[in-house]
Design a protein around this motif. Structure first.
Motif, PDB file in Angstrom:
ATOM      1  N   LEU A 286     -12.695   7.373 -15.248  1.00  6.52           N
ATOM      2  CA  LEU A 286     -13.238   8.186 -14.154  1.00  6.52           C
ATOM      3  C   LEU A 286     -14.600   7.632 -13.767  1.00  6.52           C
ATOM      4  N   ASN A 287     -14.785   7.367 -12.485  1.00  2.00           N
ATOM      5  CA  ASN A 287     -16.064   6.843 -12.005  1.00  2.00           C
ATOM      6  C   ASN A 287     -17.162   7.882 -12.244  1.00  2.00           C
TER       7      ASN A 287
ATOM      8  N   ASP B 140     -14.072  14.210  -5.670  1.00  2.00           N
ATOM      9  CA  ASP B 140     -13.949  12.855  -5.121  1.00  2.00           C
ATOM     10  C   ASP B 140     -12.956  12.026  -5.922  1.00  2.00           C
TER      11      ASP B 140
ATOM     12  N   GLU C 251      -9.373  10.744  -4.329  1.00  2.00           N
ATOM     13  CA  GLU C 251      -9.435   9.330  -3.954  1.00  2.00           C
ATOM     14  C   GLU C 251      -8.114   8.802  -3.383  1.00  2.00           C
ATOM     15  N   PRO C 252      -6.977   9.094  -4.034  1.00  2.23           N
ATOM     16  CA  PRO C 252      -5.721   8.625  -3.416  1.00  2.23           C
ATOM     17  C   PRO C 252      -5.506   9.231  -2.032  1.00  2.23           C
TER      18      PRO C 252
ATOM     19  N   ARG D 274      -5.482  13.162 -10.617  1.00  6.07           N
ATOM     20  CA  ARG D 274      -5.682  12.068  -9.666  1.00  6.07           C
ATOM     21  C   ARG D 274      -4.387  11.281  -9.474  1.00  6.07           C
TER      22      ARG D 274
ATOM     23  N   ARG E 186     -19.985   8.284 -11.134  1.00  9.01           N
ATOM     24  CA  ARG E 186     -20.794   8.716  -9.991  1.00  9.01           C
ATOM     25  C   ARG E 186     -20.018   9.570  -9.009  1.00  9.01           C
ATOM     26  N   PHE E 187     -18.739   9.745  -9.259  1.00  9.71           N
ATOM     27  CA  PHE E 187     -17.927  10.582  -8.378  1.00  9.71           C
ATOM     28  C   PHE E 187     -17.864  11.997  -8.933  1.00  9.71           C
TER      29      PHE E 187
ATOM     30  N   LYS F 173       0.828  -1.198   0.000  1.00 10.06           N
ATOM     31  CA  LYS F 173       0.000   0.000   0.000  1.00 10.06           C
ATOM     32  C   LYS F 173       0.867   1.255   0.000  1.00 10.06           C
TER      33      LYS F 173
ATOM     34  N   ASP G 235      -7.869   9.999   0.080  1.00 10.68           N
ATOM     35  CA  ASP G 235      -8.781   9.299   0.991  1.00 10.68           C
ATOM     36  C   ASP G 235      -8.243   7.913   1.335  1.00 10.68           C
ATOM     37  N   ILE G 236      -7.737   7.220   0.305  1.00  5.55           N
ATOM     38  CA  ILE G 236      -7.262   5.851   0.533  1.00  5.55           C
ATOM     39  C   ILE G 236      -6.080   5.841   1.502  1.00  5.55           C
ATOM     40  N   HIS G 237      -5.177   6.800   1.321  1.00  5.24           N
ATOM     41  CA  HIS G 237      -3.977   6.797   2.159  1.00  5.24           C
ATOM     42  C   HIS G 237      -4.093   7.736   3.361  1.00  5.24           C
TER      43      HIS G 237
ATOM     44  N   ARG H 257       2.108   1.976  -3.375  1.00  9.65           N
ATOM     45  CA  ARG H 257       1.104   2.522  -4.283  1.00  9.65           C
ATOM     46  C   ARG H 257       1.016   4.049  -4.211  1.00  9.65           C
TER      47      ARG H 257
END
Lengths: 322, 323
Positions: free
Chosen positions: A104-105, A112, A116-117, A167, A107-108, A87, A119-121, A90
């Motif tokens: 790209l999602n 967002d 995202e990176p 991103r 719905r985001f 992790k 938020d993840i980290h 990454r």
């Protein structure tokens, strides 16, 4: 800037990725790749579709599990990493994808997606800090801060690719795999995105693995270029050397396909047109993989697989006759 | 007008100065800076709001929704506003036609049909909600895991769902009656066994399709764990088919409840279900047709409303499917 003068950020040794596809058949997508990418360098990877260049990129960022080989990133073998260490890796590596509509999602919101990176980290402490970082990143890629609340479908292809780049940069990576980031864009937008990537490389000290099937764009951005054919690197040299003095017949054929923007020269120049199709990577030809389409192939090519040898400093070719 | 006059003035002043019509600095002025091409003029529209806009424009779906809203409201207040409760027998007042005293008439035991009909609505809606809940909790999660995991786990879980699917619903209910008293809960328990399978297959298919999308690869390359990918990326993007399957599985659960109660395998007297009310009225429906018609009409209208609303949702979420 060659790998010789700079410390290597990434050293790939004997990387292979085979896919098992029923009937005990194996698809040799990537077969024994060895190369280095120096700190702050851009290594271009070119080849026809299906030659394994994307698979190689995805394996290096650990989206696929490699079949064999090792990849040393800042000295540690990243194929051995697991759990928290993986992790952490990454954060150091990121990827820019080919299709800006699929990457790209939907719905985001843009905020967002870019965050995202973070938020993840867990890199953004508060909502305010998160917003600030998103706006900084938007600014870096030439978008407006008020775009943060928008959704991907409201943007053009070039703008979406910029969002994808923002991103990729969010977690502050050192190494970015650009998987055909311009192939899906208009020609007029391609140059913009390539220039943006170059600017970001300069200002943030990034290292790129730049995958493409278009040699003319790769020339513009790469310090060195690797040409892939059927899962193998057939030629690897500094950009100017490769374009000025191509040794492998496949590289010569690819280069002759680049149109020259001068009608007189264009009409007179000779093009090397390859006959036949790309052979199947499930059942590759014996010896040199390129021999079935090579205008100079001899019996030796069918019998012996050519070594990837250095013909002059920094210029390696896999051809018996180079 | 003013532009013309300034142009004329500029021209005359130019003539005064040189008379040769030479361009001077005063004749030019700076325009306001053009808005940047990167700006987006329209308001920001998330996908779901776009879908809602299409749904609101669909009159049939909205009338279905209005009916369901009315039904829910009556299920809550109907038994309360009625002057009679739903279970007291009044043998002096059996089989009354609708009147000012008994708004929907009475049944063969003299119970107030108005109260009973809305108690039946409560049961129908409860079963419907339970079906939706089970679909969401078991179906979506099970299907999501099947689709995302793939390989052996997917195969094993898929086999289990196929086996469960092959057991008829009626058989499950009858087997459950061995250990349970027949009631609404039997029906809900049976739904827990088999009701979510269709949903799990729909979700599995969606996830299988979506998990190779580049945005999922992107999330994985950033280090997102399977839970984040499943619940933040894959399931939200499958929401359209999930909602549609949900609104279509609710009426089938409601019908299953009515049907089983009609057969005597579900809700038992004195509790009221549309199914039991229809069954009670069958013996004498030609004499007292309102006893049959009112619950039957409500059952049919409820199913119709859910179906048109579900169709409307499907069209709203995926306009390509619309004929």
């Amino acid at each position: 800037m060659s790998a010789g003068t700079n410390r290597a950020l990434l050293e790939v040794n004997g990387l292979s990725k085979f896919f098992h596809i029923g009937n005990k058949q194996t698809l040799r997508a990537v077969d024994n790749l060895t190369f280095q990418v120096g700190q702050g360098e851009t290594l271009g990877v070119v080849g026809e579709s299906g030659c394994g260049k994307s698979t190689a990129g995805r394996t290096i960022v650990r989206l696929y599990e490699p079949t064999a080989g090792e990849a040393r990133f800042l000295g540690q073998n990243i194929f051995k990493l697991k759990g928290a260490k993986l992790k952490a890796l990454r954060r150091e590596m990121a990827m820019v994808f080919q299709d800006p509509h699929a990457s790209l999602n939907p719905r985001f919101s843009v905020a967002d997606i870019i965050a995202e990176p973070l938020d993840i980290h867990g890199l953004a402490g508060s909502a305010k800090e998160r917003r600030k970082k998103v706006e900084e990143l938007l600014d870096k890629v030439g978008l407006r801060p008020d775009h943060a609340a928008r959704y991907p479908h409201e943007f053009s292809g070039g703008q979406r690719q910029r969002i994808g780049i923002a991103r990729a940069l969010a977690a502050g990576p050192k190494f970015v795999v650009c998987d055909e980031p311009i192939s899906a864009l208009d020609v007029s937008i391609q140059a913009q995105v390539v220039n943006l990537l170059k600017d970001l490389q300069r200002s943030m000290g990034l290292t790129y693995l730049f995958i493409a099937h278009d040699l003319s764009m790769v020339k513009h951005i790469s310090d060195r270029v690797a040409v892939m054919y059927l899962g193998k690197i057939v030629e690897l040299a500094e950009s100017a050397e490769l374009y000025g003095n191509p040794k492998h017949p496949y590289t010569q054929a690819l280069l002759s396909a680049i149109p020259i923007p001068d009608p007189k020269v264009e009409a007179e120049r000779e093009r090397i047109v390859l006959s036949g199709d790309l052979p199947s990577p499930i059942n590759p030809p014996s010896g040199c993989a390129f021999r079935t389409r090579c205008p100079y192939a001899t019996e030796k090519c069918a019998a012996e697989s050519p070594a990837f040898r250095e013909i002059r400093p920094g210029h390696r070719v896999a051809c018996h006759y180079a | 007008m003013s532009e013309k006059t300034t142009a004329a003035q500029a021209e005359s002043s130019a003539r005064q100065r040189g008379g040769d019509g030479a361009l001077t600095r005063e004749m030019f002025r700076k325009l306001a800076k053009r808005p940047s091409a990167e700006a987006i003029a329209g308001e920001s529209v998330p996908l779901w709001r776009d879908a809602m806009r299409r749904l609101v424009r669909n009159r049939l779906a909205m009338s279905g929704l209005a009916f369901l809203a009315l039904l829910s409201a009556m299920a809550v207040i109907g038994p309360v506003i009625s002057p009679h409760d739903y279970y007291t027998n009044n043998l002096d007042m059996t089989n009354q036609p609708p009147s000012a005293e008994y708004w929907f008439g009475t049944d063969h035991l003299g119970r107030d049909l108005f109260s009973r009909v809305w108690m039946g609505a409560r049961i129908s809606l409860t079963v419907g909600l339970a079906a939706a809940f089970i679909d969401l909790i078991i179906g979506v999660v099970y299907g999501g895991i099947m689709g995302y995991a793939g390989g052996r786990l997917d195969e094993a879980m898929n086999k289990i769902s196929e086996i469960l699917y092959s057991i008829p619903y009626l058989l499950v209910v009858i087997l459950l009656l061995v250990v349970m008293e027949p009631s609404m809960w039997t029906i809900i328990a049976a739904l827990c066994v088999t009701g979510w399978i269709n949903m799990s297959w729909i979700v599995r298919g969606q996830i299988l399709q979506l998990k190779t999308q580049e945005y999922v690869l992107a999330a994985r390359s950033m280090g997102a764990g399977p839970m984040r990918i499943l619940f933040r990326h894959l399931i939200p993007n499958s929401l359209g088919p999930i909602i549609v399957t949900l609104t279509l599985s609710v009426p089938s659960a409601i019908f299953a409840e009515a049907f089983l109660s009609f057969l005597g395998l579900g809700v038992q007297s004195p509790a009221a279900s549309w199914g039991t009310m229809i069954n009670d009225s069958l013996a004498s429906w030609s004499l007292y047709p309102w006893q049959l018609l009112i619950p039957a009409a409500l059952l049919s209208l409820t199913m119709l409303a859910f179906n048109v609303f579900g169709d409307g949702l499907r069209d709203a979420f995926d306009p390509k499917l619309k004929k």
